[in-house]
Design an enzyme around this catalytic site. Structure first.
Site: not given
Length: 140
Positions: A11, A117, A128
């Protein structure tokens, strides 16, 4: 245990602090292989679509803004039981609850800025991964 693939995102709080290599080392030390990886800058629209499952939650807007604030590193990790192993290496969402030695215990700045994540189930992982990568990009 079966060989699995899972999505991992490093992130903005971690990329801003140049922690990509240290985080990837933790995945590799745990026996996970990086079979696809790219550094991207998400738009608000892309972040919103990716996190659409949280749309009705109060933190959704803030999460999307954060994820679009700076570059992220999206990657596919592969290995035996990769989904669970990745989640173990990441540690608890709240860094205060994360086990020592986990990514979030070492690098997270807060519950919201928690450095990584990871997919939570095989179905989620497949969705995803497909959001960020074509089959040609998975080179394990």
């Amino acid at each position: 245990m079966a060989i699995e693939r899972t999505l991992s995102i490093i992130k903005p709080d971690a990329t801003r602090r140049n922690l990509t290599g240290k985080i990837n080392a933790k995945f590799e030390e745990a026996g996970l292989r990086i079979v696809a990886q790219k550094r991207i800058k998400l738009s608000m629209e892309q972040a919103g679509k990716f996190y659409e499952v949280h749309k009705e939650r109060p933190f959704y807007g803030e999460l999307c803004e954060f994820m679009a604030s700076e570059p992220v590193v999206v990657q596919v990790l592969e290995g035996e039981g990769a989904i669970l192993k990745n989640r173990e290496v990441m540690g608890a969402t709240n860094p205060a609850d994360a086990a020592p030695g986990t990514i979030r215990a070492e690098f997270a700045e807060s519950v919201g800025e928690n450095s990584v994540h990871g997919s939570d189930a095989p179905e989620t992982a497949a969705q995803e991964i497909a959001y960020f990568f074509s089959g040609l990009e998975l080179v394990g």
